[in-house]
Motif scaffolding. Sequence first.
Motif, PDB file in Angstrom:
ATOM      1  N   ARG A   1       3.103   9.087  13.075  1.00 51.11           N
ATOM      2  CA  ARG A   1       4.155   9.455  12.123  1.00 51.11           C
ATOM      3  C   ARG A   1       4.374   8.351  11.096  1.00 51.11           C
ATOM      4  NH1 ARG A   1       9.166  11.056  15.791  1.00 51.11           N
ATOM      5  NH2 ARG A   1      10.028  11.637  13.740  1.00 51.11           N
ATOM      6  N   LEU A   2       4.340   7.103  11.553  1.00 47.33           N
ATOM      7  CA  LEU A   2       4.502   5.998  10.616  1.00 47.33           C
ATOM      8  C   LEU A   2       3.339   5.919   9.632  1.00 47.33           C
ATOM      9  CD1 LEU A   2       5.802   3.199  13.028  1.00 47.33           C
ATOM     10  CD2 LEU A   2       7.086   4.324  11.218  1.00 47.33           C
TER      11      LEU A   2
ATOM     12  N   ASP B   1       1.527   8.473   8.543  1.00 49.35           N
ATOM     13  CA  ASP B   1       1.687   9.556   7.568  1.00 49.35           C
ATOM     14  C   ASP B   1       2.740   9.202   6.511  1.00 49.35           C
ATOM     15  OD1 ASP B   1      -0.184  10.995   8.964  1.00 49.35           O
ATOM     16  OD2 ASP B   1       1.291  12.123  10.151  1.00 49.35           O
ATOM     17  N   ILE B   2       3.792   8.531   6.928  1.00 48.83           N
ATOM     18  CA  ILE B   2       4.823   8.144   5.959  1.00 48.83           C
ATOM     19  C   ILE B   2       4.276   7.099   4.996  1.00 48.83           C
ATOM     20  CG2 ILE B   2       7.082   7.020   5.719  1.00 48.83           C
ATOM     21  CD1 ILE B   2       7.865   8.256   8.392  1.00 48.83           C
ATOM     22  N   SER B   3       3.500   6.154   5.499  1.00 50.35           N
ATOM     23  CA  SER B   3       3.029   5.052   4.656  1.00 50.35           C
ATOM     24  C   SER B   3       2.057   5.517   3.583  1.00 50.35           C
ATOM     25  CB  SER B   3       2.365   3.981   5.518  1.00 50.35           C
ATOM     26  OG  SER B   3       1.219   4.511   6.182  1.00 50.35           O
ATOM     27  N   ILE B   4       1.314   6.618   3.820  1.00 47.08           N
ATOM     28  CA  ILE B   4       0.327   7.082   2.831  1.00 47.08           C
ATOM     29  C   ILE B   4       0.890   8.201   1.956  1.00 47.08           C
ATOM     30  CG2 ILE B   4      -1.600   6.428   4.300  1.00 47.08           C
ATOM     31  CD1 ILE B   4      -1.872   9.350   5.105  1.00 47.08           C
ATOM     32  N   SER B   5       2.208   8.473   2.050  1.00 45.17           N
ATOM     33  CA  SER B   5       2.807   9.529   1.234  1.00 45.17           C
ATOM     34  C   SER B   5       2.812   9.101  -0.232  1.00 45.17           C
ATOM     35  CB  SER B   5       4.227   9.818   1.706  1.00 45.17           C
ATOM     36  OG  SER B   5       4.850  10.762   0.870  1.00 45.17           O
ATOM     37  N   THR B   6       2.543  10.042  -1.114  1.00 46.85           N
ATOM     38  CA  THR B   6       2.477   9.740  -2.552  1.00 46.85           C
ATOM     39  C   THR B   6       3.847   9.618  -3.191  1.00 46.85           C
ATOM     40  OG1 THR B   6       2.292  12.120  -3.023  1.00 46.85           O
ATOM     41  CG2 THR B   6       0.245  10.859  -2.797  1.00 46.85           C
ATOM     42  N   VAL B   7       4.866  10.200  -2.576  1.00 44.16           N
ATOM     43  CA  VAL B   7       6.202  10.165  -3.171  1.00 44.16           C
ATOM     44  C   VAL B   7       7.030   9.002  -2.642  1.00 44.16           C
ATOM     45  CG1 VAL B   7       6.244  12.657  -3.529  1.00 44.16           C
ATOM     46  CG2 VAL B   7       7.132  11.703  -1.395  1.00 44.16           C
ATOM     47  N   LEU B   8       6.481   8.217  -1.727  1.00 40.65           N
ATOM     48  CA  LEU B   8       7.230   7.120  -1.135  1.00 40.65           C
ATOM     49  C   LEU B   8       7.219   5.914  -2.067  1.00 40.65           C
ATOM     50  CD1 LEU B   8       8.757   6.411   1.505  1.00 40.65           C
ATOM     51  CD2 LEU B   8       6.644   5.353   2.316  1.00 40.65           C
ATOM     52  N   ASN B   9       8.366   5.255  -2.152  1.00 41.64           N
ATOM     53  CA  ASN B   9       8.479   4.066  -2.982  1.00 41.64           C
ATOM     54  C   ASN B   9       7.594   2.952  -2.427  1.00 41.64           C
ATOM     55  OD1 ASN B   9      10.053   1.311  -3.613  1.00 41.64           O
ATOM     56  ND2 ASN B   9      10.490   2.789  -5.240  1.00 41.64           N
TER      57      ASN B   9
END
Length: 524
Positions: free
Chosen positions: A496-497, A499-507
Amino acid sequence: EEEEEEEDEEDEEEEDEEDEKEAEEMEDQASVDSDNDTSNSDMSQNKPKQASKFDKLPIKIVEKDDLFVVDRSDKLGRVQEFNSGLLHWQIGGGDITEHIQMHFETKPIIPPRTRACFPSSPRKERKRKDTEGNDACLIEKHSEKSITATIDDVLSARPGALPEDSNSRLSSEVEAGKFPFVIHQGKSHKNIKLLEDEPKSHDELPLCTVADWQDSLAKRCICVSNIIRSLSFVPGNDVEMSKHPGLVLILGKLILLHHEHPERKRAPQTYEKEEEDKGVACSKDEWWWDCLEILRENALVTLANISGQLDLSVYPESICLPILDGLLHWMVCPSAESQDPFPTVGPNIALSPQRLVLETLCKLSIQDSNVDLILATPPFSRQEKLYATMVRYVGDRKTPVCREMAMVLLSNLAQGDTVAARAIAVQKGSIGNLISFLEDGVTMAQFQQNQHNVIHMQLPPLEPPSVDMMCRAARALLAMAKVEENHSEFLLHEGRLLDISISTVLNSAVASVICDVLFHIGEL
């Protein structure tokens, strides 16, 4: 004849000069009169209309031979009638002084009732001393190993929560997963002092007579409390009010004033109906219950308003400890009084003491010195209950305001001490709820980027958490990941971490902190 003619000419010249002088004097007098008329008209326009004879100035002071002041204390508080003029009203006066209260109403002193004492026999006296000695010994034995806790502590306490567990002979049973309160089942189970979840409250009875001085005292206390509460809402006043030690001391005393949990009765379970108190009037010594509820509400609101500027490290322990002890107690108190809304708020407002305390602790935790004091406030078992409560708030999506405030408090406490980071990590669902907070922020940001969904969305748009809130959640995970004992808690959440780190909308700032978390939990 020539001389007569010369004299006549001189007389004519003198008469002409006199006429000229008179004309000049008349012109001067006319100009002076015109100036006086204009000045008088200006003064009449600027000067307010006199309403009474008392407005005439200056005031003449008449000295008297009798220098002694007449005693008029018996006339204080009465209506004073006098003729008030315009000047009297302009300087802030009024017709009467009834609103000025100079003293409290007289408190009647009731002499205590005494009973006649009869000398007891030597045998009874010896027996009484023996029983008192035995009771004292029993009290000393129980006070050494007694544990004070509510039934909620017994059911939800984690092994090792009490300091007595480390010195227990049966520590192996504790490590096996048994409750800390069951470690002395054979001998010291009676030393556990169980408290009721609900505190002692006011029983409303049909008849409640309050004396005049009691009603007056309650009204004045509420009035002063309302003034202080209202002043705390003005921007800039929080800086000055947080520097006043007297105000901070009084607010700390009001938080837990008369808030006591009685001891749970250990009577055997029966189905017989208990005899109810047949009294119809409330106790004369507990007339302050209604006033106390309002004072406590105002104190909590005032603390919530000034806590952003309040630095408790500058105050001695006698001032800061009651505040922190009271705030932490209300945060973990299982009573309905702490979780239900205040009785004075409207039906659609869910403002409860626990929410006000959550806001206060959230603002206090912004300063590192306050975080150290919060973590140092005993007992440690209450700290663990605080972490469990914060984790529950972070996982509650229905109240986003409380969710974000709990996130701020949890992040600051986790970064304040490694022991706190370890205690937060072992709470059930702590890491999962923090990651869910990040995933919700990413999901809402992706949903807002899709304009088609925004146009055809019937429900009101959901705002994603701010970048600062996302960073706080990531820093809380990083503080827990830096503790080596917590690495096993992250094993099920690495995917889960990632997937969050490679998200395109994440700052990018949040993504870098998440990458640091993955780096620390990946170390062997």
